[in-house]
Design an enzyme around this catalytic site. Structure first.
Site, PDB file in Angstrom:
ATOM      1  N   ARG A  64       0.830  -1.202   0.000  1.00 23.46           N
ATOM      2  CA  ARG A  64       0.000   0.000   0.000  1.00 23.46           C
ATOM      3  C   ARG A  64       0.869   1.260   0.000  1.00 23.46           C
ATOM      4  NH1 ARG A  64      -3.581  -1.371   5.206  1.00 23.46           N
ATOM      5  NH2 ARG A  64      -1.592  -2.344   5.759  1.00 23.46           N
ATOM      6  N   LYS A 107       1.794   2.032   7.431  1.00 25.32           N
ATOM      7  CA  LYS A 107       2.163   1.233   8.589  1.00 25.32           C
ATOM      8  C   LYS A 107       3.150   1.985   9.474  1.00 25.32           C
ATOM      9  CE  LYS A 107       0.957  -2.276   9.464  1.00 25.32           C
ATOM     10  NZ  LYS A 107      -0.242  -2.612  10.273  1.00 25.32           N
ATOM     11  N   TYR A 148      -0.871   4.384  10.793  1.00 26.04           N
ATOM     12  CA  TYR A 148      -1.296   3.380  11.767  1.00 26.04           C
ATOM     13  C   TYR A 148      -0.097   3.044  12.645  1.00 26.04           C
ATOM     14  CZ  TYR A 148      -5.497   2.448   8.942  1.00 26.04           C
ATOM     15  OH  TYR A 148      -6.689   2.559   8.261  1.00 26.04           O
ATOM     16  N   HIS A 164      -0.584   1.406  16.199  1.00 25.20           N
ATOM     17  CA  HIS A 164      -0.893   0.244  17.047  1.00 25.20           C
ATOM     18  C   HIS A 164       0.160   0.085  18.148  1.00 25.20           C
ATOM     19  CE1 HIS A 164      -4.161  -0.962  14.397  1.00 25.20           C
ATOM     20  NE2 HIS A 164      -3.344  -0.848  13.368  1.00 25.20           N
ATOM     21  N   GLU A 202      -5.619   4.861  13.886  1.00 26.33           N
ATOM     22  CA  GLU A 202      -6.552   3.923  14.528  1.00 26.33           C
ATOM     23  C   GLU A 202      -7.251   4.472  15.763  1.00 26.33           C
ATOM     24  OE1 GLU A 202      -2.548   2.983  16.458  1.00 26.33           O
ATOM     25  OE2 GLU A 202      -3.276   3.493  14.448  1.00 26.33           O
ATOM     26  N   SER A 249     -10.550  -1.980   8.246  1.00 30.54           N
ATOM     27  CA  SER A 249     -11.299  -3.036   8.933  1.00 30.54           C
ATOM     28  C   SER A 249     -12.262  -3.712   7.965  1.00 30.54           C
ATOM     29  CB  SER A 249     -12.070  -2.447  10.115  1.00 30.54           C
ATOM     30  OG  SER A 249     -11.187  -1.959  11.107  1.00 30.54           O
ATOM     31  N   VAL A 295     -11.978  -8.776  17.425  1.00 30.87           N
ATOM     32  CA  VAL A 295     -12.213  -7.985  18.635  1.00 30.87           C
ATOM     33  C   VAL A 295     -11.335  -6.744  18.617  1.00 30.87           C
ATOM     34  CG1 VAL A 295     -12.027  -7.975  21.151  1.00 30.87           C
ATOM     35  CG2 VAL A 295     -12.854 -10.009  19.967  1.00 30.87           C
ATOM     36  N   LEU A 296     -11.899  -5.602  18.995  1.00 29.29           N
ATOM     37  CA  LEU A 296     -11.128  -4.360  19.042  1.00 29.29           C
ATOM     38  C   LEU A 296     -11.488  -3.568  20.284  1.00 29.29           C
ATOM     39  CD1 LEU A 296      -9.270  -2.180  17.683  1.00 29.29           C
ATOM     40  CD2 LEU A 296     -11.373  -1.204  16.750  1.00 29.29           C
ATOM     41  N   VAL A 325      -7.679 -11.291  13.088  1.00 32.17           N
ATOM     42  CA  VAL A 325      -7.575  -9.957  12.493  1.00 32.17           C
ATOM     43  C   VAL A 325      -7.123  -8.932  13.534  1.00 32.17           C
ATOM     44  CG1 VAL A 325      -8.806  -8.213  11.135  1.00 32.17           C
ATOM     45  CG2 VAL A 325      -9.420 -10.617  10.893  1.00 32.17           C
ATOM     46  N   ALA A 326      -7.255  -9.276  14.814  1.00 29.20           N
ATOM     47  CA  ALA A 326      -6.872  -8.370  15.898  1.00 29.20           C
ATOM     48  C   ALA A 326      -5.389  -8.426  16.217  1.00 29.20           C
ATOM     49  CB  ALA A 326      -7.684  -8.692  17.161  1.00 29.20           C
ATOM     50  N   ASP A 342      -2.869  -6.972  15.059  1.00 30.93           N
ATOM     51  CA  ASP A 342      -2.238  -5.647  15.136  1.00 30.93           C
ATOM     52  C   ASP A 342      -2.277  -5.081  16.548  1.00 30.93           C
ATOM     53  OD1 ASP A 342      -1.097  -4.932  12.745  1.00 30.93           O
ATOM     54  OD2 ASP A 342      -2.934  -4.156  11.885  1.00 30.93           O
ATOM     55  N   VAL A 369      -1.558 -12.625   9.839  1.00 32.03           N
ATOM     56  CA  VAL A 369      -0.877 -11.579   9.073  1.00 32.03           C
ATOM     57  C   VAL A 369      -1.293 -10.209   9.608  1.00 32.03           C
ATOM     58  CG1 VAL A 369      -0.601 -10.535   6.797  1.00 32.03           C
ATOM     59  CG2 VAL A 369      -0.669 -13.030   7.030  1.00 32.03           C
ATOM     60  N   MET A 372      -3.094  -7.474   6.650  1.00 29.31           N
ATOM     61  CA  MET A 372      -3.895  -8.196   5.655  1.00 29.31           C
ATOM     62  C   MET A 372      -4.255  -7.348   4.440  1.00 29.31           C
ATOM     63  SD  MET A 372      -6.413 -10.472   8.097  1.00 29.31           S
ATOM     64  CE  MET A 372      -7.368 -11.119   6.733  1.00 29.31           C
TER      65      MET A 372
END
Length: 374
Positions: free
Chosen positions: A15, A75, A94, A96, A118, A134, A239-240, A267-268, A270, A298, A301
């Site tokens: 990206r 990132k 982002y 995190h 985020e 997301s 979950v976030l 997916v969580a 990060d 990953v 993603m």
């Protein structure tokens, strides 16, 4: 303002933070934009397109960091970038932080201003800069899960949607937010039997109204999760807790209760992951197996579908980037509460509660920091 757009160097991150159209909008507002050569190629945007939009192309990442007052990324910076960051330089990306103490302390040491996509938050509690990624990650999760359920990928050898006379796969989605909703929609569309869990009964009512007949809703608690994993073929962690570590809803001891070849997609990851055994992986080496259970963890993603992701990200971030460029980070955060909540680390001080709690660091009031910066 002078804005820098470096090439992403995290593993398989294709990206780029802005499209040529986004750059053109900043130029229109009178700003200067430097783009690192080949920064957009992974997303399908050439240097010529950025030049035509009004940007100047610089050959090296060091030049971009040296020239820019604001760095716009996708990132978080990785270790090789830490030394390039200047004191008082604004980074909008982002981060995190709650998943990396090393990154948090590095940004404190560099005395940078870290504005995290985020945690930018609207008054209705939505996260406008996290939502597009997301949505992408949520829609990708069943797609990736379906692939790794195949036997050559060490999965159970199950077709997600089944066929006439053969039951479809059972998909368990933990979390009914943006990621979970998108994941459930795609899994259901592929024909799977889906159970989506959340702790918010009002949200479960909404999902029950909008989801197709092959999606069930269930209250999320330790007992229900432990029972559901026994029958699940694919489990998606969605979950976030904004800016903070995700809770471990599936622990190591629970793996032995799953069927061999079950696939977990966290997916969580990060934000530390909601599956205890998940550790960040890359698109190059996306999975590992523990106790016969396939883990797909990953951390970026959406980087696998960079054209879609870059367009979606720019659509969301550009109005905020323009405002920061026009007003400066202090002026923009003073007039925009959404942006103020995006401040995580400012000149060596942690100003976001979730980050301070994650690493047991002192929390400085963001309003004090803004007042001192004026």
């Amino acid at each position: 303002m002078i804005i820098g757009l470096p090439k992403e160097i995290k593993n398989n991150e294709n990206r780029v933070a802005l499209t040529p159209g986004g750059v053109a909008e900043l130029i229109k507002h009178g700003h200067t934009v430097y783009v690192q050569a080949a920064a957009g190629l992974g997303s399908g945007f050439t240097d010529t397109e950025y030049k035509n939009a009004g940007a100047s192309i610089l050959s090296a990442i060091e030049e971009v960091y040296a020239a820019a007052e604001m760095i716009v990324k996708v990132k978080e910076p990785i270790s090789s970038e830490y030394s390039l960051i200047k004191e008082d330089q604004l980074l909008f990306t982002y981060f995190h932080f709650a998943s990396s103490e090393e990154l948090t302390r590095a940004m404190m040491e560099r005395k940078a201003i870290c504005l995290a996509y985020e945690t930018v938050e609207k008054t209705d509690r939505t996260l406008p800069l996290l939502i597009p990624m997301s949505e992408v990650a949520g829609r990708m999760a069943p797609q990736e899960g379906a692939k790794y359920l195949e036997k050559p990928m060490q999965g159970r050898g199950i077709l997600l949607g089944g066929v006439p006379g053969v039951k479809p796969a059972n998909v368990l989605v933990l979390g009914g937010g943006v990621v979970g909703t998108q994941a459930a929609k795609i899994a259901a569309g592929l024909g799977a039997h889906v159970t989506i869990m959340d702790i918010n009964l009002a949200r479960l009512r909404e999902l029950d109204d909008i989801m197709p007949a092959n999606v069930d809703t269930q209250m999320s608690d330790a007992y229900n999760i432990r029972e559901a994993i026994k029958f699940a073929d694919l489990i998606i962690g969605a979950v976030l807790i904004p800016g903070a570590k995700a809770p471990h809803l599936i622990t190591r001891d629970m793996l032995k209760e799953m069927k061999p070849g079950t696939v977990l997609v966290d997916v969580a990851v990060d934000q530390g992951g909601c599956i205890e055994t998940c550790q960040p992986t890359t698109h190059e080496n996306p999975t590992f197996v523990i106790d016969g259970v396939v883990h797909y963890c990953v951390a970026n993603m959406p980087g696998a579908v960079p054209y879609t992701s870059t367009l979606a990200l720019t659509n969301a971030t550009l109005p905020y980037i323009v405002q920061v460029a026009n007003k400066g980070w202090k002026g923009a955060c003073l007039i925009n509460e959404d942006l103020k909540k995006g401040l995580n680390v400012v000149k060596g001080e942690v100003v976001y509660k979730g980050v301070a709690e994650a690493w047991n660091l002192n929390l400085t009031d963001v309003n004090e920091v803004l007042a001192a910066a004026l």
